[in-house]
Scaffold this motif. Structure first.
Motif: not given
Length: 284
Positions: A118, A121, A126-127, A148-150
């Motif tokens: 979190e 992001h 870029n997560v 919270c993730s790409n």
């Protein structure tokens, strides 16, 4: 006393509590933890801070029921109170200047990985997240990681949901197509060991965390060397014990032979009816 504002049951063994603690919420950072006591007769439990709401002054903790203390904590309901809630404690995870990160969480370790994902992001990183569980019934925090993730890869060992396999299996194809600034891995020891084995071969930067002790790539290699030295020390200790045992048995055998010799001599003397005072003189 700290009030429980909300309680969420994530699965049969894992729960989330939102605790009213504005001072802790204002200062807490990813990677830090708190220590709590349910009541005066309870032991102290360290738990990672799984998130905060600074506006409402709330601290989120996620825990698994594994013993009497966490069982007692799980019996509390909304509007109940926790006796002690101290924090934030520990050194925050170093997340500055990262632009492309792979976050791996296994089982309840996802509760520690989530605030890290979190934070990254939120700071335009870029997560890519991989979260793994044994089966569909044990899945937690899927929606939180999606936010919270790409890219999110969810795995189950039995293939009942998402990618069939473990986090290590899902990580391999990602490493072939992407170069990450850092890999952050939190979960079961065997999972982190296997992840480290792969990243060391590829010379990738990795950060792992367990028992509230965190290791970078350099420290992991140092830890492996220290572990090897301890194993060698244990080997020499065992070898020394075997040598002492052999010497002891050898000495014991020598005394037994000696006693047998005197016993034979005694019988011989008695057979010739030697007077007792003569026997005393001989053995003295």
């Amino acid at each position: 006393m700290y009030k429980i504002i909300k309680k969420i049951i994530l699965n049969s063994h894992v729960s989330t509590l939102l605790i009213e603690a504005p001072l802790i919420a204002a200062k807490a950072k990813p990677g830090q933890f708190i220590i709590l006591r349910v009541d005066n007769n309870s032991e102290r439990i360290p738990l990672t801070i799984a998130g905060v709401d600074t506006e409402k002054g709330l601290v989120k903790i996620i825990f698994q029921v594994v013993g009497s203390s966490t069982y007692k904590l799980n019996q509390l309901k909304e509007n109940d109170f926790i006796q002690d809630f101290a924090g934030p404690l520990g050194k925050p995870t170093e997340l500055e200047h990262l632009k492309n990160v792979l976050v791996i969480g296994g089982g309840v370790g996802c509760a520690i990985a989530l605030p890290i994902a979190e934070y990254l992001h939120k700071n335009n990183c870029n997560v890519t997240s991989i979260i793994g569980f044994k089966n569909k019934d044990l899945i937690i925090l899927e929606e939180d990681f999606k936010k919270c993730s790409n890219e999110l890869v969810l795995t189950t060992d039995d293939g009942s949901y998402g990618f069939k396999g473990n986090c290590v299996d899902a990580m391999k194809p990602l490493l072939e197509k992407e170069k990450y600034d850092e890999i952050i891995c939190i979960g079961p020891l065997i999972m982190m060991k296997n992840v480290c084995a792969i990243t060391n071969k590829l010379n990738l930067s990795i950060f792992i965390c367990f028992f509230f002790i965190c290791f970078t790539s350099f420290l992991i290699k140092s830890f492996v060397i220290i572990q090897l030295l301890f194993q060698l020390q244990f080997f020499f200790f065992v070898l020394l014990q075997i040598i002492f045992l052999i010497l002891y048995l050898h000495q014991l055998l020598f005394y037994n032979v000696l006693l047998l010799f005197f016993d034979i001599q005694l019988h011989c003397l008695l057979s010739f009816e030697v007077p007792l005072y003569t026997l005393y003189d001989i053995y003295s």
